[in-house]
Structures are given as structure tokens and as C-alpha cells.
Motif scaffolding. Structure first.
Motif, PDB file in Angstrom:
ATOM      1  N   SER A  48      31.926  16.726  79.464  1.00  0.00           N
ATOM      2  CA  SER A  48      32.247  17.939  78.720  1.00  0.00           C
ATOM      3  C   SER A  48      32.303  17.663  77.227  1.00  0.00           C
ATOM      4  O   SER A  48      32.738  16.598  76.791  1.00  0.00           O
ATOM      5  CB  SER A  48      33.592  18.499  79.182  1.00  0.00           C
ATOM      6  N   ARG A  49      31.868  18.641  76.446  1.00  0.00           N
ATOM      7  CA  ARG A  49      31.965  18.554  74.988  1.00  0.00           C
ATOM      8  C   ARG A  49      33.232  19.245  74.462  1.00  0.00           C
ATOM      9  O   ARG A  49      33.563  19.115  73.290  1.00  0.00           O
ATOM     10  CB  ARG A  49      30.726  19.200  74.333  1.00  0.00           C
ATOM     11  N   ASP A  50      33.898  19.982  75.317  1.00  0.00           N
ATOM     12  CA  ASP A  50      35.073  20.742  74.898  1.00  0.00           C
ATOM     13  C   ASP A  50      36.322  19.873  74.983  1.00  0.00           C
ATOM     14  O   ASP A  50      36.788  19.553  76.072  1.00  0.00           O
ATOM     15  CB  ASP A  50      35.229  21.981  75.782  1.00  0.00           C
ATOM     16  N   LEU A  51      36.856  19.491  73.836  1.00  0.00           N
ATOM     17  CA  LEU A  51      38.063  18.682  73.791  1.00  0.00           C
ATOM     18  C   LEU A  51      39.262  19.480  73.297  1.00  0.00           C
ATOM     19  O   LEU A  51      40.315  18.911  73.013  1.00  0.00           O
ATOM     20  CB  LEU A  51      37.840  17.466  72.883  1.00  0.00           C
ATOM     21  N   GLY A  52      39.103  20.790  73.201  1.00  0.00           N
ATOM     22  CA  GLY A  52      40.155  21.627  72.645  1.00  0.00           C
ATOM     23  C   GLY A  52      41.475  21.503  73.366  1.00  0.00           C
ATOM     24  O   GLY A  52      42.538  21.363  72.743  1.00  0.00           O
ATOM     25  N   THR A  53      41.455  21.546  74.694  1.00  0.00           N
ATOM     26  CA  THR A  53      42.689  21.468  75.471  1.00  0.00           C
ATOM     27  C   THR A  53      43.393  20.147  75.249  1.00  0.00           C
ATOM     28  O   THR A  53      44.611  20.083  75.070  1.00  0.00           O
ATOM     29  CB  THR A  53      42.396  21.661  76.974  1.00  0.00           C
ATOM     30  N   VAL A  54      42.606  19.061  75.244  1.00  0.00           N
ATOM     31  CA  VAL A  54      43.191  17.732  75.074  1.00  0.00           C
ATOM     32  C   VAL A  54      43.713  17.543  73.660  1.00  0.00           C
ATOM     33  O   VAL A  54      44.758  16.924  73.450  1.00  0.00           O
ATOM     34  CB  VAL A  54      42.154  16.638  75.417  1.00  0.00           C
ATOM     35  N   MET A  55      43.002  18.082  72.663  1.00  0.00           N
ATOM     36  CA  MET A  55      43.460  17.983  71.275  1.00  0.00           C
ATOM     37  C   MET A  55      44.823  18.651  71.123  1.00  0.00           C
ATOM     38  O   MET A  55      45.738  18.097  70.493  1.00  0.00           O
ATOM     39  CB  MET A  55      42.452  18.645  70.335  1.00  0.00           C
ATOM     40  N   LYS A  56      44.972  19.837  71.693  1.00  0.00           N
ATOM     41  CA  LYS A  56      46.250  20.540  71.620  1.00  0.00           C
ATOM     42  C   LYS A  56      47.333  19.748  72.339  1.00  0.00           C
ATOM     43  O   LYS A  56      48.483  19.674  71.878  1.00  0.00           O
ATOM     44  CB  LYS A  56      46.117  21.931  72.228  1.00  0.00           C
ATOM     45  N   LEU A  57      46.972  19.178  73.477  1.00  0.00           N
ATOM     46  CA  LEU A  57      47.914  18.381  74.252  1.00  0.00           C
ATOM     47  C   LEU A  57      48.401  17.183  73.438  1.00  0.00           C
ATOM     48  O   LEU A  57      49.600  16.895  73.387  1.00  0.00           O
ATOM     49  CB  LEU A  57      47.254  17.913  75.541  1.00  0.00           C
ATOM     50  N   LEU A  58      47.478  16.498  72.795  1.00  0.00           N
ATOM     51  CA  LEU A  58      47.834  15.323  72.005  1.00  0.00           C
ATOM     52  C   LEU A  58      48.643  15.705  70.767  1.00  0.00           C
ATOM     53  O   LEU A  58      49.644  15.066  70.437  1.00  0.00           O
ATOM     54  CB  LEU A  58      46.577  14.561  71.589  1.00  0.00           C
ATOM     55  N   GLU A  59      48.212  16.755  70.076  1.00  0.00           N
ATOM     56  CA  GLU A  59      48.873  17.162  68.844  1.00  0.00           C
ATOM     57  C   GLU A  59      50.274  17.712  69.082  1.00  0.00           C
ATOM     58  O   GLU A  59      51.223  17.323  68.393  1.00  0.00           O
ATOM     59  CB  GLU A  59      48.034  18.227  68.123  1.00  0.00           C
ATOM     60  N   HIS A  60      50.406  18.631  70.037  1.00  0.00           N
ATOM     61  CA  HIS A  60      51.642  19.391  70.184  1.00  0.00           C
ATOM     62  C   HIS A  60      52.587  18.858  71.256  1.00  0.00           C
ATOM     63  O   HIS A  60      53.758  19.270  71.295  1.00  0.00           O
ATOM     64  CB  HIS A  60      51.316  20.847  70.489  1.00  0.00           C
ATOM     65  N   VAL A  61      52.100  17.976  72.106  1.00  0.00           N
ATOM     66  CA  VAL A  61      52.944  17.476  73.191  1.00  0.00           C
ATOM     67  C   VAL A  61      53.120  15.959  73.115  1.00  0.00           C
ATOM     68  O   VAL A  61      54.230  15.454  72.959  1.00  0.00           O
ATOM     69  CB  VAL A  61      52.367  17.874  74.571  1.00  0.00           C
ATOM     70  N   VAL A  62      52.013  15.230  73.196  1.00  0.00           N
ATOM     71  CA  VAL A  62      52.101  13.775  73.321  1.00  0.00           C
ATOM     72  C   VAL A  62      52.587  13.112  72.042  1.00  0.00           C
ATOM     73  O   VAL A  62      53.605  12.409  72.035  1.00  0.00           O
ATOM     74  CB  VAL A  62      50.735  13.190  73.748  1.00  0.00           C
ATOM     75  N   MET A  63      51.856  13.318  70.927  1.00  0.00           N
ATOM     76  CA  MET A  63      52.153  12.603  69.696  1.00  0.00           C
ATOM     77  C   MET A  63      53.524  12.945  69.114  1.00  0.00           C
ATOM     78  O   MET A  63      54.065  12.194  68.312  1.00  0.00           O
ATOM     79  CB  MET A  63      51.065  12.874  68.650  1.00  0.00           C
ATOM     80  N   LYS A  64      54.076  14.089  69.512  1.00  0.00           N
ATOM     81  CA  LYS A  64      55.392  14.472  69.001  1.00  0.00           C
ATOM     82  C   LYS A  64      56.525  13.834  69.792  1.00  0.00           C
ATOM     83  O   LYS A  64      57.690  13.916  69.403  1.00  0.00           O
ATOM     84  CB  LYS A  64      55.545  15.992  69.012  1.00  0.00           C
ATOM     85  N   ASN A  65      56.181  13.210  70.919  1.00  0.00           N
ATOM     86  CA  ASN A  65      57.221  12.674  71.786  1.00  0.00           C
ATOM     87  C   ASN A  65      57.070  11.195  72.107  1.00  0.00           C
ATOM     88  O   ASN A  65      57.937  10.625  72.773  1.00  0.00           O
ATOM     89  CB  ASN A  65      57.261  13.484  73.094  1.00  0.00           C
ATOM     90  N   ILE A  66      55.983  10.582  71.640  1.00  0.00           N
ATOM     91  CA  ILE A  66      55.799   9.141  71.847  1.00  0.00           C
ATOM     92  C   ILE A  66      54.863   8.626  70.761  1.00  0.00           C
ATOM     93  O   ILE A  66      53.992   9.369  70.282  1.00  0.00           O
ATOM     94  CB  ILE A  66      55.233   8.847  73.265  1.00  0.00           C
ATOM     95  N   SER A  67      55.032   7.380  70.334  1.00  0.00           N
ATOM     96  CA  SER A  67      54.248   6.838  69.223  1.00  0.00           C
ATOM     97  C   SER A  67      52.802   6.578  69.637  1.00  0.00           C
ATOM     98  O   SER A  67      52.493   6.346  70.815  1.00  0.00           O
ATOM     99  CB  SER A  67      54.874   5.546  68.701  1.00  0.00           C
ATOM    100  N   ALA A  68      51.903   6.623  68.661  1.00  0.00           N
ATOM    101  CA  ALA A  68      50.463   6.505  68.921  1.00  0.00           C
ATOM    102  C   ALA A  68      50.090   5.172  69.552  1.00  0.00           C
ATOM    103  O   ALA A  68      49.114   5.095  70.307  1.00  0.00           O
ATOM    104  CB  ALA A  68      49.689   6.709  67.619  1.00  0.00           C
TER     105      ALA A  68
END
Length: 228
Positions: free
Chosen positions: A120-140
Motif C-alpha cells: 500500500s502507498r497510503d500511510l495516512g493511518t499509520v502517520m496519525k497513529l505514530l504522531e498522535h498516539v505512539v510518539m506522545k507516549n513512548i520515546s522514538a
């Protein structure tokens, strides 16, 4: 792969004074192959795989490879706004889940494995997941991104079925895709992740490399959480 680098895992954990098992939360959009990846890494059918249009995982389930490594399979995102809200909340709660050791509060989850769909070329869902969920709650540095379904990239062209591996054309495409994902995540989150591993859980292609990437991201210290 039950015994793959088990001694390395054990020695790393004990040398760094980490709590074990190392707990890895596996997340991604629906259909990326989270359950298939866990089954492949464990060389056993422990996580139920969805068939057709209905996702199988509806809540977070746990599977131990051995006493030093445990995976937590989460529900996929991309099945609707309300479902995504529920799943995101469950992921945040898991990332914020504490465990108490000698009066100190540590994070239960040590690493996050984010799985993308190689077809898939669509990474929109994962980008939102990383930006708003993952990266805000655990370090990169505790986030591992990987690209599954390498066999269906380029619509399945250039995948060598007899060898169960990509030909040079597909290999180059996958390498470029990995670099593109790395750059897009850097641009969107401001964080730099390691170059994603491209693999196929279905064909067991580069699963050892994926495990190597997880081991390489084992933290050097316990994940301390503030006591609220």
C-alpha cells in the motif's frame, strides 16, 4: 524461531538490568499482518489471523515467545472513526500501563513494533497513529517500524515464488520504500527511526532480520513512568 538468539536476548536483558520479559506492543492498520508476524516470529499459530474483510483482533492479546520476550497483539486501525478512537485509547492505556518494582513505577511496555503494508502507498493511518498516539507516549528509540507483505509490493510482480524472495528489481523498490518511510516519519514527527526492515510473514522472508531489529532496539535502561 523460538530459540533464535535467545542467549543474546537473555544476556542483554541481564547485563542492562532490565525487567523481563521484554514486552513488545505490535500495532498497525488492519490487514498489515500483525498476527501473522507474531505467528512467524514464534514459529507457531498463537495469534488468530483474520480472513476476508473482518479483522480478527478486537482487543490486545499477549503471547510469550519465552521467558525473556513477550508480544502484545493490538486491534488494527482504519475500520472507522469510532473504532479507531476505541483502539487508540486501548493502545494509549497499554503504553501508559505501569508496573511497580521496589517502589518505583516503570512502563509495562518496553518497545513498540509498528507494521506497515508493503503493498500500500497510503500511510495516512499509520502517520496519525505514530504522531498522535505512539510518539506522545513512548520515546522514538523504543519504536521499531517494519514493512510486511514484501511479496505483494509492486502488485506481486518480481516476487520469486520458487525462492520465496524478491528479485533485484523488487529488492531495490523495497529498499527505496524503506528509505521513503523513514524520511516521511522524520518529516511528520520530527523523530528519526531506524531504517525499516522489509519482510514477508507469509513466506518467512527476513523474519530473522526483523527479530534482529527488535533486539537492536532493546533499551539500555528501564522505562521510568512518573507516579501520578
Amino acid at each position: 524461531m523460538n530459540n533464535y538468539r535467545q542467549r543474546d536476548i537473555e544476556h542483554t536483558i541481564k547485563d542492562r538490568g532490565l525487567l523481563y520479559p521484554i514486552d513488545v506492543l505490535v500495532i498497525g492498520a488492519t490487514g498489515t499482518g500483525k498476527s501473522s508476524t507474531i505467528n512467524g516470529l514464534m514459529n507457531s499459530v498463537v495469534a488468530k489471523v483474520g480472513e476476508g474483510v473482518e479483522p480478527e483482533t478486537q482487543m490486545i492479546s499477549s503471547h510469550s515467545l519465552h521467558q525473556y520476550l513477550r508480544f502484545h497483539d493490538s486491534a488494527g486501525l482504519g475500520d472507522g472513526i469510532e473504532a479507531d478512537k476505541r483502539h487508540s485509547k486501548a493502545i494509549i492505556e497499554k503504553l501508559c500501563q505501569p508496573c511497580m518494582v521496589n517502589g518505583q513505577q516503570y512502563g509495562f511496555i518496553d518497545l513498540v513494533l509498528v507494521i506497515l503494508d508493503g503493498g500500500s502507498r497510503d500511510l495516512g493511518t499509520v502517520m496519525k497513529l505514530l504522531e498522535h498516539v505512539v510518539m506522545k507516549n513512548i520515546s522514538a528509540d523504543r519504536v521499531v517500524v517494519a514493512i510486511n507483505q514484501a511479496d505483494v509490493a509492486m502488485k506481486g510482480r518480481h516476487w520469486q515464488q520458487d525462492l520465496k524472495r524478491p528479485d533485484p528489481i523488487l529488492s531495490k523498490y523495497l529498499e527505496q520504500k524503506a528509505h521513503s518511510v523513514q524520511q516521511r516519519l522524520r518529516d511528520s514527527t520530527g523523530r528519526t527511526i531506524a531504517l525499516p526492515t522489509c519482510y514477508s510473514a507469509y513466506h518467512s522472508y527476513q523474519l530473522p532480520q526483523l527479530m534482529d531489529s527488535l533486539i537492536a532496539h532493546f533499551p539500555y535502561q528501564r522505562r521510568v513512568l512518573p507516579i501520578s
